[in-house]
Design a protein around this motif. Structure first.
Motif, PDB file in Angstrom:
ATOM      1  N   ASP A 167     -15.126   1.929   1.934  1.00 29.20           N
ATOM      2  CA  ASP A 167     -13.735   1.222   2.068  1.00 29.20           C
ATOM      3  C   ASP A 167     -14.138  -0.181   2.708  1.00 29.20           C
ATOM      4  O   ASP A 167     -13.439  -1.091   1.944  1.00 29.20           O
ATOM      5  N   GLN A 176     -12.778  -3.275   0.527  1.00 30.94           N
ATOM      6  CA  GLN A 176     -11.858  -4.027   1.103  1.00 30.94           C
ATOM      7  C   GLN A 176     -12.244  -5.486   1.190  1.00 30.94           C
ATOM      8  O   GLN A 176     -11.450  -6.558   1.019  1.00 30.94           O
ATOM      9  N   ARG A 197     -10.756   7.137   2.994  1.00 35.90           N
ATOM     10  CA  ARG A 197     -11.360   6.218   3.797  1.00 35.90           C
ATOM     11  C   ARG A 197     -11.965   6.517   5.253  1.00 35.90           C
ATOM     12  O   ARG A 197     -12.564   5.951   5.938  1.00 35.90           O
ATOM     13  N   SER A 239      -5.068  -6.734   1.118  1.00 33.90           N
ATOM     14  CA  SER A 239      -5.615  -5.502   1.032  1.00 33.90           C
ATOM     15  C   SER A 239      -5.114  -4.406   1.842  1.00 33.90           C
ATOM     16  O   SER A 239      -4.079  -5.038   2.650  1.00 33.90           O
ATOM     17  N   LEU A 269      -6.158   1.679  -2.003  1.00 33.22           N
ATOM     18  CA  LEU A 269      -6.974   0.514  -2.507  1.00 33.22           C
ATOM     19  C   LEU A 269      -7.527   1.101  -3.772  1.00 33.22           C
ATOM     20  O   LEU A 269      -8.345   2.222  -3.713  1.00 33.22           O
ATOM     21  N   TRP A 291      -3.832   0.057   1.657  1.00 31.46           N
ATOM     22  CA  TRP A 291      -4.122   1.154   1.207  1.00 31.46           C
ATOM     23  C   TRP A 291      -2.691   1.743   0.289  1.00 31.46           C
ATOM     24  O   TRP A 291      -1.744   1.425   0.812  1.00 31.46           O
ATOM     25  N   THR A 350      -3.955  -2.943  -4.556  1.00 26.46           N
ATOM     26  CA  THR A 350      -3.522  -1.903  -3.631  1.00 26.46           C
ATOM     27  C   THR A 350      -2.569  -1.080  -4.530  1.00 26.46           C
ATOM     28  O   THR A 350      -2.997  -0.651  -5.610  1.00 26.46           O
ATOM     29  N   CYS A 362       0.856  -1.430  -0.067  1.00 23.54           N
ATOM     30  CA  CYS A 362       0.051   0.119   0.009  1.00 23.54           C
ATOM     31  C   CYS A 362       0.754   1.132   0.064  1.00 23.54           C
ATOM     32  O   CYS A 362       2.089   1.185   0.263  1.00 23.54           O
ATOM     33  N   ARG A 378     -10.255  -8.786  -0.286  1.00 23.04           N
ATOM     34  CA  ARG A 378      -9.803  -9.792   0.488  1.00 23.04           C
ATOM     35  C   ARG A 378     -10.580 -11.220  -0.094  1.00 23.04           C
ATOM     36  O   ARG A 378     -10.048 -12.518   0.087  1.00 23.04           O
TER      37      ARG A 378
END
Length: 699
Positions: free
Chosen positions: A120, A124, A113, A134, A138, A136, A153, A20, A128
């Protein structure tokens, strides 16, 4: 059980298992590009207001435009203090070639988020389901109706351009297949929320609790603390449960593991040894090098955790870290009128951690004659340098051991540490500061109310209680309108309706304030919020509570697991349990037990994700005591009791006549009595805390 999906042939190529990201960007007053985000107040959205990408905030209008133009929607989600979101902006979203593709083929939406955790949560959950990784930023590509096709990500520029091309081509060439896939995913997101209601409570046993903990133990890092992993988060809700469990189950291994974890955290670089406060997480297994963003929710929960741990272990360093963290928050994250801001960025001057790290020559010039001892204390050695010969301050031994090894008295060590902090903090304040996300989030501030209340319980400093009350007053003035909560407050900002976590966490904080002030207005407010949740968030089928009031997104999430925040459903079940005991409300107690019973399979499968539920399971499987203090001298007696490490206890009181069941007909004008009760049975009233403790242990 979380459902997994096999992605059809053209999606397999698209999923990059990456990390992320984010970057704080300086802009001049004149900009080549300006998009619709310039009208927003979110610091994260404003960071992207001058990208060449035609970003817009989440809105029904944006989705309607996508439907009208038959364009895919690109939803990019992050937050202002996330390092890798900044990186992706600089590498990709500031690139005109990338922007041209995005603007011609997509409706591009930016989401903070922290403003919209509901959006979010939805996406998310999608990522997943298909990939397990997962975080950020995202980045999700959806149909015009918001149902997702692709998500992942961080991407490099070349990866992102490849994704845009493949998904766009697939949608144009086979829209029916895309619609079929997105419908399947949307159903899967909703099915994640399936919770089987339970009508009996036979699963609420010590055996279920023991199996949950024993299945977790093999994953603990007994050397460096926390759970095993190459990265480590504090997760205070886990340590809080483990501490209670250790005391009730008399499990010395768990108690030692918690203490080792607490010690390693405050010795490592994840703690800011100069300015106070905790960074978001450690990038290594030894808590040494953090990601340098500071989040309000981490620090709020850490204050509660270390305050409680002080009462158990009597470690003065725990108290010091609580006070230093409070000083940091009041100095750098407090709104002038009383609420607290959301986060401080990881980056300054385009570099992660630059505000917090030190070079050896700079340390010498600031510390002078103290440098040699400082290098021993904070491990300033060439082999411990981080990047570009800079150092993240951390230590390898406790102060007591350091004093002995270096023949320095504890008093002298404390004195020179204070001098070090003052000199280095003054030097650091001359640097360019990281960005500040100045949203005031209701749920996170509620956690901080608990932090101040727990500090007050542990240390008895009246200022901590006053600060808790001040934050509560700020929230009820700014974030509570016409009987409804908003999620975040910023002057001139958009007011988004409160989510379940806002109601649950603030009700919990209000109950905590009631317990230490005996002011019925806090109890009444908690009751009011609880009733509002029952009216607006209840899912009749599962008996749980939706995360949102409305059904405007592609699914309504029921958030049952913990993350960096406790599960809002678990907090609601806890609130019902506490209110049920205070008011002798059997409906609330039954509701709480029913919710807990439904979670027993999940608790057994993944204890690390359900600690708040496990704490409630402790309340239901070990004796739970009510201590009611009634009389004019109730407050000081309650303060005395709160400084003792007693899990599974509700301490409440009344300084006057009261019709609440715990106090009714127990007030005496000339005396204050303590009643120790369990399961509606009370011992004879006593006048001293010492006598009450004897009764508690003999029950």
């Amino acid at each position: 059980m979380r459902q997994r999906f096999q992605v059809t042939f053209f999606f397999v190529l698209l999923f990059f298992v990456l990390s992320c990201g984010e970057k704080a960007k300086q802009t001049s007053e004149e900009h080549k590009y300006t998009n619709a985000l310039a009208n927003e107040t979110s610091p994260y959205l404003l960071q992207h207001a001058h990208n060449p990408v035609n970003w817009r905030p989440w809105s029904e209008e944006a989705l309607d435009e996508a439907k009208k133009e038959n364009k895919l929607v690109l939803v990019s989600i992050g937050y202002s203090s996330c390092h890798w979101c900044h990186v992706m902006e600089e590498e990709t979203f500031e690139d005109e070639e990338v922007a041209k593709i995005m603007n011609e083929n997509f409706i591009s939406i930016k989401v903070d988020r922290e403003e919209r955790p509901d959006i979010d949560n939805i996406y998310q959950t999608f990522v997943r389901l298909i990939d397990s990784n997962s975080g950020w930023p995202l980045n999700v590509i959806t149909l015009p109706n918001g149902k997702p096709l692709y998500g992942n990500t961080y991407h490099t520029k070349s990866q992102w351009m490849q994704v845009l091309s493949k998904v766009s081509d697939m949608y144009k060439n086979d829209p029916e297949k895309a619609a079929e896939y997105s419908d399947m995913v949307a159903r899967g997101i909703q099915e994640v929320n399936l919770v089987q209601p339970v009508s009996d409570f036979e699963l609420l046993t010590k055996d279920a609790l023991l199996k949950s903990v024993e299945s977790w133990k093999p994953f603990w890092d007994l050397e460096w603390g926390g759970d095993q992993g190459v990265q480590k988060f504090m997760i205070p809700v886990n340590l809080n449960f483990q501490l209670d469990y250790a005391l009730l189950a008399k499990d010395d291994l768990v108690k030692a593991h918690v203490k080792n974890t607490l010690d390693k955290i405050i010795s490592g670089g994840i703690y800011d040894h100069i300015g106070g406060g905790f960074f978001r997480y450690s990038t290594d297994a030894r808590w040494k090098v953090p990601h340098f963003e500071k989040m309000l929710y981490d620090n709020a929960q850490a204050i509660s955790l270390y305050s409680k741990a002080f009462t158990v272990y009597n470690e003065l360093e725990y108290r010091d870290k609580v006070l230093e963290t409070i000083a940091f928050l009041e100095r750098e994250m407090k709104h002038p009128e009383g609420g607290y801001y959301a986060a401080m960025d990881a980056d300054s001057e385009g570099e992660e951690g630059k505000f917090y790290i030190w070079g050896e020559e700079e340390l010498k010039s600031v510390l002078n004659e103290d440098f040699e001892l400082f290098t021993k204390y904070y491990t300033i050695r060439s082999e411990d340098a981080w990047e570009d010969d800079t150092y993240v301050l951390h230590k390898l031994m406790k102060d007591s051991d350091f004093s002995k090894e270096n023949d320095v008295s504890r008093n002298l060590l404390n004195s020179v540490k204070k001098r070090w902090r003052e000199r280095l903090l003054e030097a650091r304040m001359q640097r360019i500061r990281p960005g500040l996300d100045d949203k005031i989030i209701t749920s996170w501030n509620a956690l901080l109310i608990n932090g101040f209340v727990d500090a007050y319980k542990a240390f008895g400093q009246k200022g901590h209680l006053e600060e808790a009350k001040a934050i509560f007053g700020f929230l009820t003035e700014k974030s509570y309108q016409n009987g409804e909560l908003i999620h975040s407050y910023k002057e001139g900002g958009r007011h988004i309706s409160g989510f379940l976590e806002d109601y649950a966490f603030l009700a919990d904080a209000s109950l905590n304030l009631y317990g230490v002030t005996l002011d019925h207005s806090y109890l009444d407010f908690a009751q009011s919020l609880t009733e509002k949740v029952q009216e607006q968030f209840l899912d009749e089928a599962s008996g749980m509570y939706y995360y949102t009031k409305n059904n405007e997104l592609i699914a309504r999430i029921i958030k049952t697991d913990d993350g960096v925040l406790p599960s809002p459903n678990a907090v609601m079940a806890h609130n019902l349990f506490v209110l049920g005991h205070i008011r002798y409300d059997t409906d609330f107690l039954e509701k709480s037990k029913s919710m807990l019973s439904a979670m027993i399979p999940s608790i057994g499968e993944s204890a690390a994700s359900y600690s708040k539920w496990n704490t409630l399971l402790l309340h239901n499987t070990y004796p739970f005591y009510e201590i009611a203090v009634v009389g004019k001298n109730a407050l000081p007696l309650i303060g005395n009791i709160n400084q003792k490490p007693i899990p599974n206890i509700l301490v409440v009181g009344s300084p006057s006549e009261s019709n609440l069941p715990l106090f009714k007909d127990r007030y005496k004008e000339d005396n204050t009595f303590i009643y120790v009760c369990q399961n509606s049975t009370c011992k004879l009233p006593v006048k001293t805390v010492e006598e009450a403790m004897v009764q508690l242990h003999d029950f």
